[in-house]
Design an enzyme around this catalytic site. Structure first.
Site, mmCIF file in Angstrom:
data_model
loop_
_atom_site.group_PDB
_atom_site.id
_atom_site.type_symbol
_atom_site.label_atom_id
_atom_site.label_comp_id
_atom_site.label_asym_id
_atom_site.label_seq_id
_atom_site.Cartn_x
_atom_site.Cartn_y
_atom_site.Cartn_z
ATOM 1 N N ASP A 1 45.587 -4.735 16.383
ATOM 2 C CA ASP A 1 44.730 -4.966 15.233
ATOM 3 C C ASP A 1 44.063 -3.577 14.960
ATOM 4 O OD1 ASP A 1 42.762 -4.929 17.326
ATOM 5 O OD2 ASP A 1 42.000 -6.968 16.897
ATOM 6 N N ASN B 1 33.819 -15.638 20.038
ATOM 7 C CA ASN B 1 34.173 -16.934 19.376
ATOM 8 C C ASN B 1 35.468 -17.460 19.761
ATOM 9 O OD1 ASN B 1 35.771 -15.053 18.111
ATOM 10 N ND2 ASN B 1 35.175 -15.603 15.894
ATOM 11 N N HIS C 1 38.276 -15.440 19.825
ATOM 12 C CA HIS C 1 39.507 -14.737 18.998
ATOM 13 C C HIS C 1 40.204 -13.946 19.869
ATOM 14 C CE1 HIS C 1 36.774 -10.792 17.560
ATOM 15 N NE2 HIS C 1 37.474 -10.564 18.689
ATOM 16 N N GLU D 1 40.718 -15.105 13.983
ATOM 17 C CA GLU D 1 39.490 -15.807 13.981
ATOM 18 C C GLU D 1 39.797 -17.260 13.910
ATOM 19 O OE1 GLU D 1 37.244 -13.969 14.709
ATOM 20 O OE2 GLU D 1 36.613 -12.564 13.272
#
Ligand code: GLP
Length: 285
Positions: free
Chosen positions: A67, A136, A138, A143
Site C-alpha cells: 500500500d 481494526n 485491516h 479496511e
C-alpha cells in the site's frame, strides 16, 4: 492456517526473518509482497543484518508493497516508499527497478491501481506475502467491509486506522485520508502468506482474525481461506487465543513446519546460522 507462538517479539521476528531468508536463498528471483508498519521495522533490520553479515542476496528478487498513501510523494518521510528505502531498499543490494510501491501521486489513480495488478501478474504473481495487521483487522489498507474479491484500489482510511497511524505524522491533520492498497483478493492470490503480530495491543484483534468468524468487517479473517498461511506471534499477541495448546501441538508435529522448528532451534548448520540475540556475529558465507 498454521500458527506459531514464540516467547517474545525478538524471537518472532527472528523466525520471520529466517523464513524469508530461507525462501530467498531457495529462489533468488522470489517475488515478495512487503508490508510496512512498526512491527515490520525489526524484520527489515534483521534482513539488513543478514545481508551485511551473512551475504543474503536481494539482487534478483522482486518486491511489491501492499500500500501507499494517496497524495504523498515517494520522498515524503511518511510515504511507504520512503519507509521501504529507509528500512530495507536503501540498505541491501536490491535493484530499485525491481521494487514496486503504488504511486500515491498518480494523476489517474484507477489506472495506477490497474497497472499495479498487471505488474504483479507480469512478475508471475507473489510468492511470499509478508503481512502485519491493523488494530481494526485491516490487511494492507483493506479496511472493514473490504470485499474478499477486492483488488488494488483506493480506500478511504477508517477512523481506527487514522488513530493508529496519526502519531507517525508531525500533525494528525497531515495524515492522508486515502491510500492505495492491494485488494483482499490480490493478497489471497499469493502462494504463501506470512503474518507477523507482536505485542499485547494486538491480542484482541489477532484472536478475532484467527479464531473468529470470517467477515469482511475484519478483513484479516480472509486469511482463514488461504491454503498456505503461516502466522507468527509472540506470547503477548497470542494472549487472546483459545486454542494455543493445539497450535503448539501442530508446531511440534506437522512435517511442513520442520523449517520453522529448525530455525527456532538454530539447528541450521552453516547455511542458516541464525541467532536469537540482537547482536549478530559475523558468520561463514
Ligand atoms: C499500516 C499498514 C499495514 C500494517 C499496519 C500495522 O496500517 N498499512 O499494512 O499491517 O500498519 O502497523 P503496526 O505494525 O505499526 O501495528
Amino acid at each position: 492456517m498454521k500458527i506459531v507462538v514464540r516467547p517474545d517479539g525478538g524471537e518472532a521476528v527472528e523466525l520471520v526473518a529466517g523464513m524469508i531468508r530461507h525462501w530467498l536463498e531457495q529462489n533468488p528471483h522470489l517475488v515478495m509482497g512487503l508490508a510496512t508498519g512498526r512491527t515490520m521495522e525489526a524484520v527489515y533490520a534483521r534482513l539488513v543484518q543478514l545481508h551485511q553479515l551473512a551475504g543474503l542476496d536481494f539482487a534478483q528478487c522482486r518486491t511489491f508493497n501492499l500500500d501507499e498513501y494517496v497524495g504523498l510523494p515517494g520522498h515524503h518521510h511518511n510515504s511507504y516508499r520512503h519507509y521501504m528505502h529507509q528500512h530495507l531498499f536503501g540498505k541491501v543490494n536490491i535493484d530499485p527497478q525491481n521494487t514496486h510501491v503504488p504511486n500515491g501521486m498518480a494523476k489517474d489513480l484507477v489506472a495506477e491501481c490497474n497497472n499495479y495488478e498487471e505488474a504483479i501478474i507480469r512478475c508471475g504473481g507473489i510468492d511470499l506475502q509478508l503481512l502485519g495487521i491493523g488494530n481494526n483487522g485491516h490487511l494492507g489498507f483493506n479496511e472493514p467491509i473490504s470485499g474478499f474479491n477486492s483488488r488494488t484500489r483506493v480506500q478511504v482510511l477508517s477512523q481506527a486506522t487514522r488513530l493508529q497511524n496519526a502519531p507517525l505524522f508531525s500533525a494528525p491533520k497531515e495524515m492522508p485520508r486515502c491510500a492505495i492498497t492491494m485488494g483482499v483478493k490480490t493478497i489471497l492470490e499469493c502462494r504463501q502468506c506470512l503474518l507477523l503480530a507482536t505485542g499485547e495491543d494486538k491480542a484482541a484483534i489477532v484472536a478475532q482474525a484467527l479464531e473468529g468468524p470470517i467477515t469482511s468487517m475484519i478483513p484479516a479473517t480472509a486469511l482463514q481461506l488461504h491454503t498456505d498461511c503461516l502466522v507468527v506471534l509472540d506470547e503477548a499477541a497470542a494472549g487472546g487465543l483459545k486454542n494455543k495448546d493445539y497450535y503448539h501441538a501442530m508446531f511440534e508435529t506437522l512435517p511442513e513446519l520442520e523449517l520453522c522448528r529448525t530455525i527456532v532451534t538454530n539447528e541450521t548448520g552453516p547455511q542458516l546460522p541464525l541467532k536469537t540475540s540482537p547482536e549478530v556475529e559475523p558468520v561463514n558465507k
